[in-house]
Design a protein around this motif. Sequence first.
Motif, PDB file in Angstrom:
ATOM      1  N   GLY A   1       0.789  -1.233   0.000  1.00 44.97           N
ATOM      2  CA  GLY A   1       0.000   0.000   0.000  1.00 44.97           C
ATOM      3  C   GLY A   1       0.816   1.275   0.000  1.00 44.97           C
ATOM      4  O   GLY A   1       1.833   1.386   0.678  1.00 44.97           O
ATOM      5  N   PHE A   2       0.369   2.240  -0.768  1.00 44.59           N
ATOM      6  CA  PHE A   2       0.875   3.601  -0.700  1.00 44.59           C
ATOM      7  C   PHE A   2      -0.198   4.376   0.049  1.00 44.59           C
ATOM      8  O   PHE A   2      -1.369   4.080  -0.076  1.00 44.59           O
ATOM      9  CB  PHE A   2       1.030   4.191  -2.105  1.00 44.59           C
ATOM     10  CG  PHE A   2       2.373   3.946  -2.714  1.00 44.59           C
ATOM     11  CD1 PHE A   2       2.974   4.923  -3.474  1.00 44.59           C
ATOM     12  CD2 PHE A   2       3.029   2.741  -2.527  1.00 44.59           C
ATOM     13  CE1 PHE A   2       4.213   4.699  -4.059  1.00 44.59           C
ATOM     14  CE2 PHE A   2       4.265   2.511  -3.093  1.00 44.59           C
ATOM     15  CZ  PHE A   2       4.858   3.497  -3.872  1.00 44.59           C
ATOM     16  N   THR A   3       0.142   5.366   0.800  1.00 47.14           N
ATOM     17  CA  THR A   3      -0.876   6.057   1.575  1.00 47.14           C
ATOM     18  C   THR A   3      -1.399   7.303   0.870  1.00 47.14           C
ATOM     19  O   THR A   3      -2.457   7.803   1.199  1.00 47.14           O
ATOM     20  CB  THR A   3      -0.328   6.464   2.952  1.00 47.14           C
ATOM     21  OG1 THR A   3       0.953   7.051   2.759  1.00 47.14           O
ATOM     22  CG2 THR A   3      -0.248   5.257   3.858  1.00 47.14           C
ATOM     23  N   GLN A   4      -0.642   7.800  -0.115  1.00 47.26           N
ATOM     24  CA  GLN A   4      -1.025   9.040  -0.783  1.00 47.26           C
ATOM     25  C   GLN A   4      -2.196   8.820  -1.735  1.00 47.26           C
ATOM     26  O   GLN A   4      -2.149   7.923  -2.563  1.00 47.26           O
ATOM     27  CB  GLN A   4       0.178   9.539  -1.579  1.00 47.26           C
ATOM     28  CG  GLN A   4       0.206  11.034  -1.709  1.00 47.26           C
ATOM     29  CD  GLN A   4       1.449  11.478  -2.461  1.00 47.26           C
ATOM     30  OE1 GLN A   4       2.297  10.668  -2.805  1.00 47.26           O
ATOM     31  NE2 GLN A   4       1.528  12.758  -2.717  1.00 47.26           N
ATOM     32  N   GLU A   5      -3.209   9.660  -1.621  1.00 45.31           N
ATOM     33  CA  GLU A   5      -4.368   9.513  -2.502  1.00 45.31           C
ATOM     34  C   GLU A   5      -4.043  10.069  -3.883  1.00 45.31           C
ATOM     35  O   GLU A   5      -3.456  11.134  -4.016  1.00 45.31           O
ATOM     36  CB  GLU A   5      -5.544  10.286  -1.890  1.00 45.31           C
ATOM     37  CG  GLU A   5      -6.839  10.011  -2.603  1.00 45.31           C
ATOM     38  CD  GLU A   5      -8.024  10.644  -1.883  1.00 45.31           C
ATOM     39  OE1 GLU A   5      -7.970  10.769  -0.651  1.00 45.31           O
ATOM     40  OE2 GLU A   5      -8.972  11.017  -2.571  1.00 45.31           O
ATOM     41  N   ARG A   6      -4.386   9.350  -4.919  1.00 49.31           N
ATOM     42  CA  ARG A   6      -4.116   9.841  -6.264  1.00 49.31           C
ATOM     43  C   ARG A   6      -5.100   9.245  -7.261  1.00 49.31           C
ATOM     44  O   ARG A   6      -5.870   8.346  -6.930  1.00 49.31           O
ATOM     45  CB  ARG A   6      -2.672   9.525  -6.680  1.00 49.31           C
ATOM     46  CG  ARG A   6      -2.392   8.037  -6.787  1.00 49.31           C
ATOM     47  CD  ARG A   6      -0.905   7.758  -6.795  1.00 49.31           C
ATOM     48  NE  ARG A   6      -0.635   6.356  -6.480  1.00 49.31           N
ATOM     49  CZ  ARG A   6      -0.310   5.442  -7.386  1.00 49.31           C
ATOM     50  NH1 ARG A   6      -0.205   5.755  -8.653  1.00 49.31           N
ATOM     51  NH2 ARG A   6      -0.069   4.202  -7.021  1.00 49.31           N
ATOM     52  N   MET A   7      -5.015   9.768  -8.472  1.00 48.53           N
ATOM     53  CA  MET A   7      -5.909   9.328  -9.533  1.00 48.53           C
ATOM     54  C   MET A   7      -5.124   8.459 -10.505  1.00 48.53           C
ATOM     55  O   MET A   7      -4.030   8.807 -10.913  1.00 48.53           O
ATOM     56  CB  MET A   7      -6.411  10.574 -10.270  1.00 48.53           C
ATOM     57  CG  MET A   7      -7.671  10.349 -11.011  1.00 48.53           C
ATOM     58  SD  MET A   7      -9.037  10.175  -9.875  1.00 48.53           S
ATOM     59  CE  MET A   7      -9.808  11.757 -10.082  1.00 48.53           C
ATOM     60  N   VAL A   8      -5.676   7.317 -10.856  1.00 47.63           N
ATOM     61  CA  VAL A   8      -5.017   6.448 -11.835  1.00 47.63           C
ATOM     62  C   VAL A   8      -5.913   6.356 -13.068  1.00 47.63           C
ATOM     63  O   VAL A   8      -7.060   5.935 -12.973  1.00 47.63           O
ATOM     64  CB  VAL A   8      -4.798   5.033 -11.244  1.00 47.63           C
ATOM     65  CG1 VAL A   8      -4.155   4.127 -12.266  1.00 47.63           C
ATOM     66  CG2 VAL A   8      -3.958   5.110  -9.987  1.00 47.63           C
ATOM     67  N   GLN A   9      -5.372   6.785 -14.204  1.00 54.12           N
ATOM     68  CA  GLN A   9      -6.135   6.697 -15.455  1.00 54.12           C
ATOM     69  C   GLN A   9      -6.047   5.266 -15.981  1.00 54.12           C
ATOM     70  O   GLN A   9      -4.947   4.736 -16.119  1.00 54.12           O
ATOM     71  CB  GLN A   9      -5.561   7.665 -16.501  1.00 54.12           C
ATOM     72  CG  GLN A   9      -5.630   9.129 -16.106  1.00 54.12           C
ATOM     73  CD  GLN A   9      -7.046   9.634 -15.937  1.00 54.12           C
ATOM     74  OE1 GLN A   9      -7.926   9.303 -16.721  1.00 54.12           O
ATOM     75  NE2 GLN A   9      -7.288  10.428 -14.891  1.00 54.12           N
ATOM     76  N   ILE A  10      -7.166   4.667 -16.245  1.00 49.94           N
ATOM     77  CA  ILE A  10      -7.151   3.275 -16.689  1.00 49.94           C
ATOM     78  C   ILE A  10      -7.527   3.175 -18.173  1.00 49.94           C
ATOM     79  O   ILE A  10      -6.814   2.570 -18.963  1.00 49.94           O
ATOM     80  CB  ILE A  10      -8.130   2.423 -15.858  1.00 49.94           C
ATOM     81  CG1 ILE A  10      -7.794   2.544 -14.379  1.00 49.94           C
ATOM     82  CG2 ILE A  10      -8.113   0.991 -16.327  1.00 49.94           C
ATOM     83  CD1 ILE A  10      -6.877   1.519 -13.831  1.00 49.94           C
ATOM     84  N   GLU A  11      -8.665   3.774 -18.518  1.00 45.82           N
ATOM     85  CA  GLU A  11      -9.135   3.764 -19.915  1.00 45.82           C
ATOM     86  C   GLU A  11      -9.081   2.366 -20.514  1.00 45.82           C
ATOM     87  O   GLU A  11      -8.586   2.166 -21.607  1.00 45.82           O
ATOM     88  CB  GLU A  11      -8.308   4.741 -20.782  1.00 45.82           C
ATOM     89  CG  GLU A  11      -8.323   6.189 -20.314  1.00 45.82           C
ATOM     90  CD  GLU A  11      -9.632   6.918 -20.553  1.00 45.82           C
ATOM     91  OE1 GLU A  11     -10.525   6.339 -21.225  1.00 45.82           O
ATOM     92  OE2 GLU A  11      -9.784   8.041 -20.045  1.00 45.82           O
ATOM     93  N   THR A  12      -9.549   1.404 -19.768  1.00 41.90           N
ATOM     94  CA  THR A  12      -9.506   0.015 -20.241  1.00 41.90           C
ATOM     95  C   THR A  12     -10.906  -0.508 -20.479  1.00 41.90           C
ATOM     96  O   THR A  12     -11.794  -0.315 -19.654  1.00 41.90           O
ATOM     97  CB  THR A  12      -8.830  -0.885 -19.179  1.00 41.90           C
ATOM     98  OG1 THR A  12      -7.536  -0.371 -18.945  1.00 41.90           O
ATOM     99  CG2 THR A  12      -8.737  -2.319 -19.651  1.00 41.90           C
TER     100      THR A  12
END
Lengths: 113, 254
Positions: free
Chosen positions: B29-40
């Motif tokens: 786990g990483f604790t930092q909140e972020r957005m991951v673009q998937i476009e799948t």
Amino acid sequence: MHELSICENIVSVIEEQAVEQSFGKVKTVRLEIGPLAGIELEALLFSFDVAAKGGVAENATLEVIEMPVIGLCISCSQSVEVKERYDPCPICGSFQVQITGGEELRIKELEVL
Amino acid sequence: MCTVCGCETGEMKIDGAQSRGHGHSHAPGFTQERMVQIETDILAKNNEYAAANREVFAGSNVLALNLVSSPGSGKTTLLTRTIEDIAGNTSLAVIEGDQQTTNDADRIRETGVQAVQINTGKGCHLDGHMVGHALEKLSIEDGILFIENVGNLVCPASFDLGEAHKVVILSVTEGEDKPIKYPDMFHASDVMLLTKTDLLPYLDFDVDLCLDYARRVNPNIEIFQVSPKTGEGMQNWYSWIASRQASNEIARSG
């Protein structure tokens, strides 16, 4: 009722991404779904909770961006918005409308921790 | 057991043998909140399996047809008649999909043609992965593979199996408005077989209206009216199969 297997697919894509992009928890899953994708949203939301249990997407919120149905009318060559596959072209009345949008079934993005 | 892919279904059985699943991966786990673009595409995985099947078909010169319909339309009867009539001309194999029982595969085997039964358990459709495994149990080259999907006019429309064409079967004992009630399936199919036409004299089924509805949903759909019981119209269906086999159109983009 294939929403459960659709959700299993969503969860499996997320689990793969969790390894590739190093995240341990998903807060929000944003999907793009067209009305012609054959998905019943209520059933999808219900199935997602079941499919996500025990993985990185457990308790994640599922957000759905609904896409419009777009067709190209072969008769008048216009790009038109329709509701169903069997709708006539709203401009010329022809049934020769080729659907070009509205079948999306895509994971757009994830909000992760 | 699965050696090439990560089997994840616990319910599927091929010829009675349970497929084995395995667990899923967990990432640190990483604790930092972020957005991951998937476009799948959600069905991307199924489409990969389908593409692999399509390659197998192309490599062995097999024309794969995915037969879809509602339960009770007479798919298996139509298929056994077809097999009996064309088996002399080409090599054949059948994949049968049902929730339970091997009845349909047994019926096919009685004709002398090789058949594999997939039981989907609670599943409502075949997918590319199941068909890939079923293919391991068949040996076919330069011939035709019929895949008889689970009787369901909804879900099988979304799942590419690697077939060259979907063939939708509609019997005249159903409503003539089925094509607009279940438009996704009629849209996804290249051919529609209107079957049990020998019963038309006893029914109020409006054939022209039915064909009109089908063409509204899919202007390019090819339609054949057939009766496996009397044989009427079946020759047109066989000619279509032969023409597809002749033209090198094995692979159709999904």
